[in-house]
Structures are given as structure tokens and as C-alpha cells.
Design a protein around this motif. Structure first.
Motif, PDB file in Angstrom:
ATOM      1  N   VAL A  57     -13.877   1.611   2.165  1.00 59.42           N
ATOM      2  CA  VAL A  57     -13.239   2.469   1.157  1.00 59.42           C
ATOM      3  C   VAL A  57     -14.030   2.450  -0.139  1.00 59.42           C
ATOM      4  CG1 VAL A  57     -11.190   2.736  -0.296  1.00 59.42           C
ATOM      5  CG2 VAL A  57     -10.930   2.288   2.149  1.00 59.42           C
TER       6      VAL A  57
ATOM      7  N   PHE B 204       0.832  -1.207   0.000  1.00 60.76           N
ATOM      8  CA  PHE B 204       0.000   0.000   0.000  1.00 60.76           C
ATOM      9  C   PHE B 204       0.866   1.257   0.000  1.00 60.76           C
ATOM     10  CE2 PHE B 204      -2.559   3.217   2.340  1.00 60.76           C
ATOM     11  CZ  PHE B 204      -3.595   3.335   1.430  1.00 60.76           C
TER      12      PHE B 204
ATOM     13  N   ILE C 155      -6.361  10.939  -6.929  1.00 63.34           N
ATOM     14  CA  ILE C 155      -6.084  10.595  -5.528  1.00 63.34           C
ATOM     15  C   ILE C 155      -7.059   9.534  -5.034  1.00 63.34           C
ATOM     16  CG2 ILE C 155      -6.120  11.488  -3.161  1.00 63.34           C
ATOM     17  CD1 ILE C 155      -5.091  14.171  -4.335  1.00 63.34           C
ATOM     18  N   ILE C 156      -8.347   9.718  -5.338  1.00 67.64           N
ATOM     19  CA  ILE C 156      -9.352   8.734  -4.919  1.00 67.64           C
ATOM     20  C   ILE C 156      -9.079   7.376  -5.561  1.00 67.64           C
ATOM     21  CG2 ILE C 156     -11.793   8.119  -5.056  1.00 67.64           C
ATOM     22  CD1 ILE C 156     -12.435  11.113  -4.869  1.00 67.64           C
TER      23      ILE C 156
ATOM     24  N   LEU D   2       0.858   4.086  -3.041  1.00 64.30           N
ATOM     25  CA  LEU D   2       0.599   5.505  -2.820  1.00 64.30           C
ATOM     26  C   LEU D   2       1.833   6.351  -3.147  1.00 64.30           C
ATOM     27  CD1 LEU D   2      -1.550   5.784   0.429  1.00 64.30           C
ATOM     28  CD2 LEU D   2      -2.266   5.694  -1.948  1.00 64.30           C
TER      29      LEU D   2
ATOM     30  N   SER E 160      -6.276   6.258  -6.695  1.00 68.07           N
ATOM     31  CA  SER E 160      -5.033   5.704  -6.152  1.00 68.07           C
ATOM     32  C   SER E 160      -5.276   5.036  -4.810  1.00 68.07           C
ATOM     33  CB  SER E 160      -3.991   6.815  -6.002  1.00 68.07           C
ATOM     34  OG  SER E 160      -3.675   7.390  -7.242  1.00 68.07           O
ATOM     35  N   MET E 161      -6.103   5.660  -3.970  1.00 75.10           N
ATOM     36  CA  MET E 161      -6.422   5.074  -2.668  1.00 75.10           C
ATOM     37  C   MET E 161      -7.134   3.737  -2.832  1.00 75.10           C
ATOM     38  SD  MET E 161      -5.384   6.996  -0.106  1.00 75.10           S
ATOM     39  CE  MET E 161      -6.452   6.537   1.246  1.00 75.10           C
TER      40      MET E 161
ATOM     41  N   VAL F 173      -5.456   0.011  -1.933  1.00 77.99           N
ATOM     42  CA  VAL F 173      -6.042  -0.930  -0.971  1.00 77.99           C
ATOM     43  C   VAL F 173      -6.290  -2.288  -1.632  1.00 77.99           C
ATOM     44  CG1 VAL F 173      -8.082  -1.417   0.432  1.00 77.99           C
ATOM     45  CG2 VAL F 173      -7.072   0.862   0.457  1.00 77.99           C
TER      46      VAL F 173
END
Length: 344
Positions: A209, A131, A250-251, A135, A253-254, A258
Motif C-alpha cells: 500500500v 480499518f 481517499i488515498i 474508512l 484515508s486508505m 492500514v
């Protein structure tokens, strides 16, 4: 209507998938066990099953795995759809920002250097380092793409290619000088994707998430539709492309970080499924996003069933199965010109 049909298909797929495996369990038995475990309501004579091996197989092994496949498939398709709109590129997928190679570097570092097995830091495990790698790679891409002015779709793709090559080179460097055969095998299996590690305690994080991301992105369909028209048109219509592009990256990538940390790298899902759905429902993200999420959940559930049943007393990495299905599908779509990206 299609959303209701696909939702019902997801539920049926979950029940059928937990019945299929090296140990075959009748569909009705699986249904009875699931209803009893979820609600406590017995259907028929449930007394023997409540303490039997069938309950352990379905509730503790297969159901977490099937649910993880459903969540991971939904997340990959969601990210793929968002990425394709954000960078206005039909070849975009969840890994375009170098997330897969960054996660591979983190996992390789953890496995080969030994941080996955010892120490306070190592206690966080392979998933933690994967993770962090994912990121880190995404952050480097965003920084690199923003140098010298506003972030553009072309700069994002190029930056992602550079970081992907760099992280892959470092991963190969570590593997090349390592002398741990078992570690190399673990790295190889992890990079091909697997749902074998699915456990109940791993599901809440990835599910939360995904739920938050889906609820947010479903209300962003107008912005994504505008993005497909091109940068100039979007700016003319008053869309702050620089802000939304970075936000979506960004969203995504998160979510992808995960998923990759939990399941390894599962290719082609985020690339193929959005195109298949787009050829059926069109490019309007108001319909495209929910249909792609549901269709991808079904797709990954059944590819995982195939991965764990095609070899007696063993299983294939799921990434191999998705690639074997995805590559011919994509070639067929290209020949038929049915990908319909942005109405083109």
C-alpha cells in the motif's frame, strides 16, 4: 544529495536499531546476521549464530518491528504532507478526517464487545474492525463535506471535527458501560500506539500500500504546489480541485487506515515531520515529499527504540514518545515561525 544521505541514514538506522534492546547485540553481529539471513552469504563464523537466540531476536522480533516503524513513519508523513496541501491548513495531519477516532471506535467495539475473540467475524480481529472504522469515518467526512455543493477545505476540516467528536463519544460510551478491566487496558494501550505486534506476515500488505501510494503521489507535486496557492488560483490554472482533493483524501484515508489498524494511533508524526522538513527544503513538494518520507522513517525508528528501551523489562506506547518529542518541537517552530507553510 539530501535524499541519498537520508536513504543511507535509513539503512544504518535499521541495522543499528536491531542491535539495541533489552538484550544488547553488537553492531557487527547484527550486520552479519542480517546479511546471512537476507543473502545466505556467511561473513566470518556464522555457524553458531545461524541457530542461536541472537538470530531469533533480530530476525523474528526486532527486524519486523523496525521495518514496520520505517513503513508507518513514512506513511504518516506522506499523508500529513498531502493533507496539509489538500486542505491548505498547517494544522492538518493524517487524522484530520476523523480516521483516528473511527479506528478507535472500531477497535473498541472489537475488544469490548468481544468480536475480536470469537466467531467468523471476530476471526478477522481488531485490525480488521479498526480499518473498517477508519474508512467509515473518512467516508462520512467526505459525504458530509460534499453536502450542499463542492467540497472545500474548510468544510472538510469542520466535517472531520464533527465525526471525530462523534466517534470519540461512542467509544467512550462503550468503555464507560463495559466491565472488562483487561479490555479497557487493551483499548487504552492500542489508542496510544504500539509496534509490538509486528510480524513478518503483517508487513507485505502495509508495504505494498505504501509503495503504490508513494510512487503515485511523487508525481503529483505540481498539483499540490498549486493547491497551496489557494482555491481561486488553482482553478484559474486549470486544476480540478474537487476531483484531486477527494482523490488525495481517499488515498490518504486508505494509507492511514492500514497504518492505524496495524500500529494503533501514533500522533504528531504526520504533523511535525512535514513542517520540520519544509523549514529545511522549502514548500516544493517535488523535494518535500521524498525527504519527509525518509526523515519520518528515521524519526519513528528511533522513537520506537526509545519506547522499548527506556523502561527495563517493559516498553512505553510509542504514541507517548512521539508526543513528548513532537509537542516541544512544534512549540519551538511556532515561536521561531519556521513552519513555512505555503511560503507564509
Amino acid at each position: 544529495m539530501i535524499i541519498l544521505i537520508l536513504s543511507a541514514a535509513v539503512v544504518c538506522s535499521v541495522i543499528l536499531a536491531v542491535s539495541i534492546g533489552q538484550v544488547s547485540i553488537p553492531f557487527m553481529e547484527s550486520y552479519r546476521i542480517l546479511v546471512y539471513q537476507l543473502t545466505g552469504i556467511p561473513i566470518g563464523d556464522i555457524g553458531e549464530l545461524a541457530s542461536g537466540s541472537q538470530v531469533d531476536i533480530i530476525w523474528h522480533i526486532r527486524l519486523p518491528r523496525v521495518l514496520l516503524a520505517m513503513i508507518a513513519g513514512s506513511g504518516l508523513a506522506l499523508c500529513g504532507t498531502v493533507m496539509q496541501a489538500s486542505v491548505q491548513n498547517p494544522l492538518a495531519d493524517p487524522y484530520i478526517l476523523g480516521i483516528s477516532s473511527g479506528a478507535s471506535l472500531g477497535a473498541t467495539f472489537s475488544i469490548m464487545i468481544g468480536f475480536g475473540a470469537a466467531g467468523i467475524i471476530g476471526g478477522m480481529g481488531i485490525a480488521f474492525w479498526a480499518f473498517i472504522g477508519a474508512l467509515g469515518a473518512a467516508a462520512l467526512v467526505l459525504v458530509l463535506a460534499s453536502i450542499g455543493g463542492k467540497t472545500s477545505s474548510v468544510k472538510l476540516v469542520l466535517a472531520g471535527t464533527v465525526i471525530n467528536a462523534l466517534c470519540s463519544a461512542f467509544s467512550n460510551f462503550i468503555v464507560y458501560f463495559a466491565k472488562d478491566a483487561e479490555g479497557i487496558r487493551s483499548v487504552t494501550f492500542w489508542t496510544m500506539g504500539s509496534l509490538a505486534s509486528a510480524k513478518w506476515d503483517k508487513l507485505p500488505l502495509i508495504a505494498i500500500v505504501m509503495l503504490i501510494a508513494v510512487l503515485f503521489l511523487l508525481f503529483q507535486s505540481r498539483i499540490m504546489n498549486t493547491m497551496l496557492m489557494g482555491d481561486e488560483t488553482a482553478v484559474t490554472l486549470g486544476v480540478n480541485l474537487h476531483f484531486y482533493r477527494r482523490l488525495y483524501m481517499i488515498i490518504s484515508s486508505m494509507i492511514t487506515g492500514v497504518i492505524v489498524a496495524t500500529c494503533g494511533i501514533i500522533g504528531f508524526v504526520g504533523l511535525i515531520v512535514p513542517h520540520l522538513v519544509r523549514s529545511v527544503v522549502g514548500s516544493d513538494h517535488k523535494r518535500l515529499l521524498p525527504v519527509a518520507v525518509l526523515a519520518s522513517a528515521i524519526f519513528l525508528i528511533w522513537t520506537d527504540v526509545l519506547a522499548r528501551t527506556v523502561i527495563p523489562n517493559g516498553e512505553l506506547p510509542i504514541g507517548i514518545v512521539t508526543a513528548l518529542f513532537g509537542a516541544p518541537m512544534f512549540m519551538y517552530m511556532l515561536m521561531k515561525k519556521s513552519y513555512g507553510f505555503g511560503g507564509k
